[in-house]
Scaffold this motif. Structure first.
Motif, PDB file in Angstrom:
ATOM      1  N   MET A 155     113.971  47.795  98.302  1.00 25.62           N
ATOM      2  CA  MET A 155     112.929  46.799  98.458  1.00 25.62           C
ATOM      3  C   MET A 155     112.685  46.130  97.103  1.00 25.62           C
ATOM      4  N   ASN A 156     112.691  44.811  97.124  1.00 26.05           N
ATOM      5  CA  ASN A 156     112.493  44.052  95.888  1.00 26.05           C
ATOM      6  C   ASN A 156     111.034  43.607  95.739  1.00 26.05           C
ATOM      7  N   THR A 157     110.678  43.334  94.502  1.00 28.28           N
ATOM      8  CA  THR A 157     109.339  42.845  94.177  1.00 28.28           C
ATOM      9  C   THR A 157     109.221  41.393  94.638  1.00 28.28           C
ATOM     10  N   PRO A 158     108.087  40.994  95.224  1.00 30.38           N
ATOM     11  CA  PRO A 158     107.907  39.573  95.578  1.00 30.38           C
ATOM     12  C   PRO A 158     108.068  38.685  94.338  1.00 30.38           C
ATOM     13  N   THR A 159     108.669  37.542  94.534  1.00 30.60           N
ATOM     14  CA  THR A 159     109.050  36.693  93.399  1.00 30.60           C
ATOM     15  C   THR A 159     107.863  36.156  92.602  1.00 30.60           C
ATOM     16  N   GLN A 160     106.712  35.991  93.215  1.00 31.86           N
ATOM     17  CA  GLN A 160     105.574  35.376  92.544  1.00 31.86           C
ATOM     18  C   GLN A 160     104.557  36.387  92.004  1.00 31.86           C
ATOM     19  N   THR A 161     104.876  37.667  92.006  1.00 32.01           N
ATOM     20  CA  THR A 161     103.923  38.712  91.627  1.00 32.01           C
ATOM     21  C   THR A 161     103.361  38.500  90.228  1.00 32.01           C
ATOM     22  N   LEU A 162     104.219  38.327  89.240  1.00 30.51           N
ATOM     23  CA  LEU A 162     103.741  38.170  87.865  1.00 30.51           C
ATOM     24  C   LEU A 162     102.968  36.870  87.684  1.00 30.51           C
ATOM     25  N   ARG A 163     103.354  35.846  88.409  1.00 26.62           N
ATOM     26  CA  ARG A 163     102.634  34.581  88.315  1.00 26.62           C
ATOM     27  C   ARG A 163     101.206  34.714  88.841  1.00 26.62           C
ATOM     28  N   VAL A 164     101.042  35.435  89.942  1.00 29.33           N
ATOM     29  CA  VAL A 164      99.705  35.624  90.516  1.00 29.33           C
ATOM     30  C   VAL A 164      98.838  36.438  89.559  1.00 29.33           C
ATOM     31  N   VAL A 165      99.387  37.515  89.005  1.00 27.46           N
ATOM     32  CA  VAL A 165      98.630  38.347  88.062  1.00 27.46           C
ATOM     33  C   VAL A 165      98.259  37.535  86.828  1.00 27.46           C
ATOM     34  N   PHE A 166      99.214  36.794  86.293  1.00 27.61           N
ATOM     35  CA  PHE A 166      98.950  35.990  85.103  1.00 27.61           C
ATOM     36  C   PHE A 166      97.900  34.923  85.393  1.00 27.61           C
ATOM     37  N   ALA A 167      98.014  34.231  86.521  1.00 24.14           N
ATOM     38  CA  ALA A 167      97.066  33.164  86.851  1.00 24.14           C
ATOM     39  C   ALA A 167      95.649  33.719  87.037  1.00 24.14           C
ATOM     40  N   ALA A 168      95.522  34.866  87.693  1.00 24.20           N
ATOM     41  CA  ALA A 168      94.197  35.464  87.877  1.00 24.20           C
ATOM     42  C   ALA A 168      93.588  35.857  86.536  1.00 24.20           C
ATOM     43  N   SER A 169      94.398  36.447  85.674  1.00 20.33           N
ATOM     44  CA  SER A 169      93.917  36.828  84.353  1.00 20.33           C
ATOM     45  C   SER A 169      93.566  35.596  83.520  1.00 20.33           C
ATOM     46  N   ALA A 170      94.392  34.574  83.594  1.00 22.14           N
ATOM     47  CA  ALA A 170      94.120  33.339  82.845  1.00 22.14           C
ATOM     48  C   ALA A 170      92.840  32.673  83.330  1.00 22.14           C
ATOM     49  N   PHE A 171      92.607  32.695  84.643  1.00 24.65           N
ATOM     50  CA  PHE A 171      91.380  32.096  85.167  1.00 24.65           C
ATOM     51  C   PHE A 171      90.154  32.879  84.716  1.00 24.65           C
ATOM     52  N   ALA A 172      90.205  34.204  84.816  1.00 26.31           N
ATOM     53  CA  ALA A 172      89.071  35.030  84.391  1.00 26.31           C
ATOM     54  C   ALA A 172      88.791  34.836  82.900  1.00 26.31           C
ATOM     55  N   THR A 173      89.836  34.789  82.113  1.00 19.89           N
ATOM     56  CA  THR A 173      89.675  34.598  80.675  1.00 19.89           C
ATOM     57  C   THR A 173      89.127  33.205  80.373  1.00 19.89           C
ATOM     58  N   SER A 174      89.580  32.197  81.107  1.00 23.85           N
ATOM     59  CA  SER A 174      89.071  30.845  80.864  1.00 23.85           C
ATOM     60  C   SER A 174      87.602  30.723  81.268  1.00 23.85           C
ATOM     61  N   VAL A 175      87.186  31.421  82.322  1.00 24.70           N
ATOM     62  CA  VAL A 175      85.765  31.421  82.697  1.00 24.70           C
ATOM     63  C   VAL A 175      84.942  32.035  81.570  1.00 24.70           C
ATOM     64  N   ILE A 176      85.397  33.162  81.024  1.00 23.61           N
ATOM     65  CA  ILE A 176      84.682  33.812  79.926  1.00 23.61           C
ATOM     66  C   ILE A 176      84.625  32.895  78.710  1.00 23.61           C
ATOM     67  N   LEU A 177      85.722  32.228  78.405  1.00 25.52           N
ATOM     68  CA  LEU A 177      85.757  31.308  77.270  1.00 25.52           C
ATOM     69  C   LEU A 177      84.782  30.152  77.461  1.00 25.52           C
ATOM     70  N   VAL A 178      84.783  29.558  78.636  1.00 25.23           N
ATOM     71  CA  VAL A 178      83.878  28.435  78.892  1.00 25.23           C
ATOM     72  C   VAL A 178      82.427  28.909  78.872  1.00 25.23           C
ATOM     73  N   LEU A 179      82.155  30.089  79.419  1.00 27.06           N
ATOM     74  CA  LEU A 179      80.801  30.629  79.354  1.00 27.06           C
ATOM     75  C   LEU A 179      80.374  30.893  77.913  1.00 27.06           C
ATOM     76  N   PHE A 180      81.305  31.358  77.097  1.00 27.16           N
ATOM     77  CA  PHE A 180      81.003  31.606  75.696  1.00 27.16           C
ATOM     78  C   PHE A 180      80.649  30.303  74.982  1.00 27.16           C
ATOM     79  N   VAL A 181      81.401  29.267  75.280  1.00 26.38           N
ATOM     80  CA  VAL A 181      81.175  27.982  74.623  1.00 26.38           C
ATOM     81  C   VAL A 181      79.902  27.312  75.141  1.00 26.38           C
ATOM     82  N   ARG A 182      79.668  27.390  76.447  1.00 30.05           N
ATOM     83  CA  ARG A 182      78.541  26.676  77.044  1.00 30.05           C
ATOM     84  C   ARG A 182      77.481  27.595  77.635  1.00 30.05           C
ATOM     85  N   GLY A 183      77.447  28.848  77.231  1.00 34.70           N
ATOM     86  CA  GLY A 183      76.570  29.828  77.841  1.00 34.70           C
ATOM     87  C   GLY A 183      75.088  29.605  77.645  1.00 34.70           C
TER      88      GLY A 183
END
Length: 148
Positions: A1-29
Motif C-alpha cells: 500500500m502506497n502513501t496518498p500523493t498529496q499527504t505532505l502537501r496537506v500537512v504542510f498547508a495546514a501547518s502553514a495556515f496555522a502559522t500564518s494565523v498566529i503571525l497575523v494575530l501577533f502583528v494585529r492582535g
C-alpha cells in the motif's frame, strides 16, 4: 500500500495556515476583535498561506509518488519528533533572550519562553517535518536512480 500523493502537501498547508494565523494575530492582535478584524485575519492568513504553498508546491514539490506507507510513516514521525524538539529549544532560547531583555525577570521570562517555545512548535513543526521528509525521500529516490 502506497502513501496518498498529496499527504505532505496537506500537512504542510495546514501547518502553514496555522502559522500564518498566529503571525497575523501577533502583528494585529491589539486591534479590536470585530467581524471586520476576523475577516481581515482570515483573508491575510489565506493569502500568506497560499503564497507559501505556491512556492513550495510548484514543479511538483512535496508530491509523493510510489512511496510505501509504513516506511513513510516511520520517517515522518521521526522527522516530526526531531523537528519539534529542535524548534521548541530554538524558539524557547530566542523567546527567553527577548523576554528577559524586556522584563529583567528570570523566572517569569523562562516560564513565558518555555510556553512560547512548546506552543509555537506545535503549529510550525508539522510543516517543517513535511518539508524535511519530502527532501529525504527525494534524496533517496535520486540516489536509487543514480545507482541503477
Amino acid at each position: 500500500m502506497n502513501t496518498p500523493t498529496q499527504t505532505l502537501r496537506v500537512v504542510f498547508a495546514a501547518s502553514a495556515f496555522a502559522t500564518s494565523v498566529i503571525l497575523v494575530l501577533f502583528v494585529r492582535g491589539r486591534a479590536e476583535w470585530t467581524t471586520a478584524f476576523w475577516l481581515q485575519l482570515a483573508a491575510a492568513s489565506l493569502a500568506l498561506c497560499a503564497g507559501v504553498c505556491f512556492v513550495m508546491f510548484r514543479k511538483g514539490g512535496m508530491r509523493l509518488v510510489g512511496v510505501p506507507l509504513w516506511p513513510f510513516v516511520r520517517l515522518f514521525l521521526r522527522q516530526l519528533a526531531i523537528v519539534y524538539a529542535v524548534l521548541a529549544i530554538a524558539i524557547t532560547a530566542l523567546a527567553l533572550a527577548i523576554i528577559y531583555a524586556i522584563t529583567r525577570s528570570g523566572p517569569n521570562a523562562l516560564a513565558l519562553a518555555v510556553l512560547a517555545g512548546l506552543w509555537l512548535s506545535l503549529w510550525l513543526a508539522p510543516g517543517v517535518a513535511a518539508l524535511t521528509t519530502w527532501r529525504r525521500l527525494r534524496r533517496a529516490t535520486v540516489g536509487d536512480i543514480g545507482q541503477t
